[in-house]
Scaffold this motif. Structure first.
Motif, short mmCIF file in Angstrom:
data_model
loop_
_atom_site.label_atom_id
_atom_site.label_comp_id
_atom_site.label_asym_id
_atom_site.label_seq_id
_atom_site.Cartn_x
_atom_site.Cartn_y
_atom_site.Cartn_z
N ALA A 101 -9.02 0.14 -9.17
CA ALA A 101 -8.55 0.67 -10.25
C ALA A 101 -7.51 0.48 -11.48
O ALA A 101 -7.88 0.31 -12.84
N TYR B 58 -13.69 0.49 -1.02
CA TYR B 58 -12.49 0.20 -2.07
C TYR B 58 -13.21 0.12 -3.48
O TYR B 58 -14.41 -0.31 -3.57
N GLN C 288 -4.75 -4.09 -8.83
CA GLN C 288 -4.20 -2.84 -7.95
C GLN C 288 -5.32 -2.32 -7.29
O GLN C 288 -6.89 -1.54 -8.15
N GLU C 289 -6.14 -1.34 -6.69
CA GLU C 289 -7.02 -1.38 -5.97
C GLU C 289 -7.15 0.41 -5.08
O GLU C 289 -5.93 0.85 -4.83
N ARG C 290 -8.03 0.72 -5.11
CA ARG C 290 -8.26 2.59 -4.72
C ARG C 290 -9.36 2.95 -3.12
O ARG C 290 -9.64 2.60 -3.63
N GLY D 245 -2.96 5.59 -0.30
CA GLY D 245 -3.73 5.40 -1.29
C GLY D 245 -4.00 4.37 -1.78
O GLY D 245 -5.66 4.45 -2.30
N MET D 246 -3.65 3.42 -2.70
CA MET D 246 -3.66 2.72 -3.34
C MET D 246 -2.62 1.46 -2.68
O MET D 246 -1.81 1.40 -2.38
N ARG D 247 -3.13 0.00 -3.29
CA ARG D 247 -3.24 -0.92 -2.55
C ARG D 247 -2.57 -1.86 -4.01
O ARG D 247 -3.62 -2.35 -4.80
N THR D 248 -1.13 -2.35 -4.04
CA THR D 248 -1.55 -3.71 -4.96
C THR D 248 -1.76 -4.59 -4.62
O THR D 248 -1.06 -5.37 -3.17
N GLU E 109 0.69 -1.19 0.31
CA GLU E 109 -0.07 0.08 0.24
C GLU E 109 1.17 1.17 0.07
O GLU E 109 2.16 1.27 0.77
#
Length: 86
Positions: free
Chosen positions: A74, A71, A56-58, A43-46, A40
């Motif tokens: 993305a 979430y 990838q998630e926002r 504010g973005m996590r892979t 993370e």
């Protein structure tokens, strides 16, 4: 659009559960066996699934009052995706 709702009971306090769920970068620990990695940044996590699929998630929002984290995907091949806990 389809909606999936799943509910389960866990044997811990709300404060304990929320402390874990609100940590956006903690997904691999929370979903061990399904996710093998989570990184993370800002504010973005892979997240990496056990089958090697990477998404990838926002982070959309964290609501401390209702203990809700939302979430969306993305990047990962979805046309549209959003999720929240709970």
């Amino acid at each position: 659009m389809a909606t999936i709702h799943r509910e389960l009971e866990i044997d811990c306090s709300l404060d304990t559960a929320w402390a874990q769920l609100r940590d956006f970068g903690n997904a691999a620990s929370l979903f061990a066996g399904v996710l093998v990695d989570c990184r993370e940044t800002a504010g973005m996590r892979t997240v990496t699934f056990d089958n090697g699929y990477v998404v990838q998630e926002r982070l959309v929002s964290v609501d401390e009052e209702t203990c809700r984290l939302a979430y969306s995907v993305a990047d990962g091949g979805f046309t549209h995706h959003s999720a929240s806990n709970p």
